[in-house]
Motif scaffolding. Sequence first.
Motif, PDB file in Angstrom:
ATOM      1  N   ALA A  23      -0.826  42.890  89.627  1.00  0.00           N
ATOM      2  CA  ALA A  23      -0.165  42.583  88.310  1.00  0.00           C
ATOM      3  C   ALA A  23       0.540  41.339  88.419  1.00  0.00           C
ATOM      4  CB  ALA A  23       0.827  43.815  87.882  1.00  0.00           C
ATOM      5  N   ILE A  24       0.025  40.600  87.333  1.00  0.00           N
ATOM      6  CA  ILE A  24       0.816  39.141  87.338  1.00  0.00           C
ATOM      7  C   ILE A  24       1.754  39.101  86.093  1.00  0.00           C
ATOM      8  CG2 ILE A  24      -0.154  36.750  86.911  1.00  0.00           C
ATOM      9  CD1 ILE A  24      -1.381  38.112  89.243  1.00  0.00           C
ATOM     10  N   VAL A  25       2.749  38.684  86.718  1.00  0.00           N
ATOM     11  CA  VAL A  25       3.847  38.287  85.576  1.00  0.00           C
ATOM     12  C   VAL A  25       4.482  37.068  85.789  1.00  0.00           C
ATOM     13  CG1 VAL A  25       6.484  39.193  85.330  1.00  0.00           C
ATOM     14  CG2 VAL A  25       4.773  40.759  85.894  1.00  0.00           C
ATOM     15  N   ALA A  26       4.682  36.249  84.900  1.00  0.00           N
ATOM     16  CA  ALA A  26       5.303  35.008  84.677  1.00  0.00           C
ATOM     17  C   ALA A  26       6.375  34.571  83.997  1.00  0.00           C
ATOM     18  CB  ALA A  26       3.907  34.096  84.486  1.00  0.00           C
ATOM     19  N   ARG A  77       2.655  40.102  91.204  1.00  0.00           N
ATOM     20  CA  ARG A  77       2.905  38.696  91.439  1.00  0.00           C
ATOM     21  C   ARG A  77       3.802  38.154  90.653  1.00  0.00           C
ATOM     22  NH1 ARG A  77       0.707  40.691  95.445  1.00  0.00           N
ATOM     23  NH2 ARG A  77      -1.443  40.290  96.169  1.00  0.00           N
ATOM     24  N   LEU A  78       4.924  37.587  91.051  1.00  0.00           N
ATOM     25  CA  LEU A  78       5.783  36.947  90.108  1.00  0.00           C
ATOM     26  C   LEU A  78       5.594  35.477  90.244  1.00  0.00           C
ATOM     27  CD1 LEU A  78       8.990  39.081  90.560  1.00  0.00           C
ATOM     28  CD2 LEU A  78       7.494  39.653  88.917  1.00  0.00           C
ATOM     29  N   ILE A  79       5.514  34.851  89.251  1.00  0.00           N
ATOM     30  CA  ILE A  79       5.224  33.406  89.329  1.00  0.00           C
ATOM     31  C   ILE A  79       6.017  32.412  88.144  1.00  0.00           C
ATOM     32  CG2 ILE A  79       3.385  31.707  89.431  1.00  0.00           C
ATOM     33  CD1 ILE A  79       1.248  34.132  89.445  1.00  0.00           C
ATOM     34  N   THR A  80       6.402  31.516  88.894  1.00  0.00           N
ATOM     35  CA  THR A  80       7.127  30.393  88.169  1.00  0.00           C
ATOM     36  C   THR A  80       6.913  29.109  88.780  1.00  0.00           C
ATOM     37  OG1 THR A  80       9.047  29.879  87.093  1.00  0.00           O
ATOM     38  CG2 THR A  80       9.472  30.452  89.445  1.00  0.00           C
ATOM     39  N   CYS A  81       7.685  27.862  88.254  1.00  0.00           N
ATOM     40  CA  CYS A  81       7.456  26.629  88.838  1.00  0.00           C
ATOM     41  C   CYS A  81       8.492  26.400  89.830  1.00  0.00           C
ATOM     42  CB  CYS A  81       7.648  25.698  87.678  1.00  0.00           C
ATOM     43  SG  CYS A  81       6.062  25.537  86.691  1.00  0.00           S
ATOM     44  N   GLY A  82       8.040  25.418  90.797  1.00  0.00           N
ATOM     45  CA  GLY A  82       9.027  24.961  91.784  1.00  0.00           C
ATOM     46  C   GLY A  82       9.015  23.526  92.258  1.00  0.00           C
ATOM     47  N   GLY A  83       9.672  23.322  93.427  1.00  0.00           N
ATOM     48  CA  GLY A  83       9.365  21.976  93.989  1.00  0.00           C
ATOM     49  C   GLY A  83      10.087  20.856  93.286  1.00  0.00           C
ATOM     50  N   ALA A  84       9.637  19.739  93.580  1.00  0.00           N
ATOM     51  CA  ALA A  84      10.009  18.436  92.678  1.00  0.00           C
ATOM     52  C   ALA A  84       9.665  18.339  91.353  1.00  0.00           C
ATOM     53  CB  ALA A  84       9.645  17.199  93.365  1.00  0.00           C
ATOM     54  N   TYR A  85      10.218  17.838  90.669  1.00  0.00           N
ATOM     55  CA  TYR A  85      10.031  17.486  89.072  1.00  0.00           C
ATOM     56  C   TYR A  85       9.324  16.280  89.129  1.00  0.00           C
ATOM     57  CZ  TYR A  85      10.451  17.849  84.070  1.00  0.00           C
ATOM     58  OH  TYR A  85       9.875  17.773  82.481  1.00  0.00           O
ATOM     59  N   ASP A  86       8.165  16.209  88.271  1.00  0.00           N
ATOM     60  CA  ASP A  86       7.289  14.962  87.893  1.00  0.00           C
ATOM     61  C   ASP A  86       8.000  14.672  86.546  1.00  0.00           C
ATOM     62  OD1 ASP A  86       5.706  13.074  87.329  1.00  0.00           O
ATOM     63  OD2 ASP A  86       4.143  13.745  88.546  1.00  0.00           O
ATOM     64  N   ASN A 140       4.389  25.555  92.730  1.00  0.00           N
ATOM     65  CA  ASN A 140       4.419  27.212  92.261  1.00  0.00           C
ATOM     66  C   ASN A 140       5.227  28.002  93.228  1.00  0.00           C
ATOM     67  OD1 ASN A 140       1.311  26.933  90.423  1.00  0.00           O
ATOM     68  ND2 ASN A 140       3.265  26.861  89.581  1.00  0.00           N
ATOM     69  N   VAL A 141       6.120  28.762  92.596  1.00  0.00           N
ATOM     70  CA  VAL A 141       6.688  29.663  93.575  1.00  0.00           C
ATOM     71  C   VAL A 141       6.125  31.101  93.061  1.00  0.00           C
ATOM     72  CG1 VAL A 141       8.925  31.083  93.840  1.00  0.00           C
ATOM     73  CG2 VAL A 141       9.088  28.418  93.468  1.00  0.00           C
ATOM     74  N   VAL A 142       5.752  31.785  94.263  1.00  0.00           N
ATOM     75  CA  VAL A 142       5.095  33.126  93.881  1.00  0.00           C
ATOM     76  C   VAL A 142       5.518  33.968  94.993  1.00  0.00           C
ATOM     77  CG1 VAL A 142       2.976  34.359  94.459  1.00  0.00           C
ATOM     78  CG2 VAL A 142       3.071  32.082  93.721  1.00  0.00           C
ATOM     79  N   VAL A 143       6.324  35.387  94.156  1.00  0.00           N
ATOM     80  CA  VAL A 143       6.688  36.271  94.976  1.00  0.00           C
ATOM     81  C   VAL A 143       5.812  37.365  95.061  1.00  0.00           C
ATOM     82  CG1 VAL A 143       8.312  38.473  94.608  1.00  0.00           C
ATOM     83  CG2 VAL A 143       9.156  35.886  94.125  1.00  0.00           C
ATOM     84  N   PHE A 144       5.481  37.614  96.220  1.00  0.00           N
ATOM     85  CA  PHE A 144       4.380  38.776  96.737  1.00  0.00           C
ATOM     86  C   PHE A 144       5.382  40.097  96.844  1.00  0.00           C
ATOM     87  CE2 PHE A 144       2.385  34.859  97.828  1.00  0.00           C
ATOM     88  CZ  PHE A 144       1.226  35.026  97.527  1.00  0.00           C
ATOM     89  N   ALA A 145       4.969  41.288  96.146  1.00  0.00           N
ATOM     90  CA  ALA A 145       5.561  42.324  96.343  1.00  0.00           C
ATOM     91  C   ALA A 145       4.564  43.615  96.126  1.00  0.00           C
ATOM     92  CB  ALA A 145       6.523  42.496  95.291  1.00  0.00           C
ATOM     93  N   HIS A 146       4.955  44.674  96.821  1.00  0.00           N
ATOM     94  CA  HIS A 146       4.126  45.885  96.721  1.00  0.00           C
ATOM     95  C   HIS A 146       5.060  47.075  96.025  1.00  0.00           C
ATOM     96  CE1 HIS A 146       6.519  46.557 100.379  1.00  0.00           C
ATOM     97  NE2 HIS A 146       6.380  47.954 100.056  1.00  0.00           N
ATOM     98  N   LEU A 147       4.019  48.119  95.539  1.00  0.00           N
ATOM     99  CA  LEU A 147       4.784  49.322  94.895  1.00  0.00           C
ATOM    100  C   LEU A 147       5.411  49.972  95.943  1.00  0.00           C
ATOM    101  CD1 LEU A 147       5.548  50.802  92.299  1.00  0.00           C
ATOM    102  CD2 LEU A 147       3.347  52.116  92.608  1.00  0.00           C
TER     103      LEU A 147
END
Length: 235
Positions: free
Chosen positions: A137-140, A204-213, A222-229
């Motif tokens: 499941a994709i959550v952003a 999967r929880l997804i957002t932005c990260g790192g340096a800002y252009d 991109n920051v990605v959190v991997f998780a299981h039920l």
Amino acid sequence: MAAVKPPQPKPSDPSPKSVAPPLHRMLLWPALAACLGALLLCNSFGIGLGSPAGDAKMQQTRPAAAAPSPRTPLPAAAAPLSRSEPTRLTIPTIAVDAPFTALDLGKSGRLNPPPADNTNLVGWYRGGATPGERGAAIVAGHVDTKTGPAVFLLLRTLKPGELVNITRKDGAVATFKVDSVETFSKADFPDKRVYGDTTDAQLRLITCGGAYDRDAQDYVDNVVVFAHLDSAKGA
């Protein structure tokens, strides 16, 4: 966020630019993998349009989580649930308590972003698995917007073993346990690993990260959190 070929929608049935990538199930993955890497999650979502100052403060608030060794076997997930739309996301350790909005693919093939005028809102790709259902499941959500810090400001500070709770329309609360929190360059995003189909219930929880252009008005990673039920109540 990096974009990818969206998973196929379930039978019953993620400018500003978009936060999440396209996500149909990977039946034709080998043929389209090259195209998917070009669809960047934050860009498509419009997550990185605000000042990076808020993200810098976040980095000082909690230390970044280290990803577990790739050789470490992941714990078994709980039995998948039936399909049901998510209604609310809570992550106690980073004070997230936000409602969901459904996200679709735009004409460009990218996932449309959650509204940028609401900083406490997360989106889920309704063409893919619902949270708790078999699959990824994709959550952003936005890390920030032009108006300031947003719902996933502290996402990258999550640590393995911490819990993510998703309340569903059927009344069940699906609890996911974090396996890893990783940062990927948008130029080298692992589409198949993040968006590929799974035999159990994943998140999967997804957002932005790192340096800002500032020229591109976007974050480079991109920051990605991997998780299981891990468990479910009221199912």
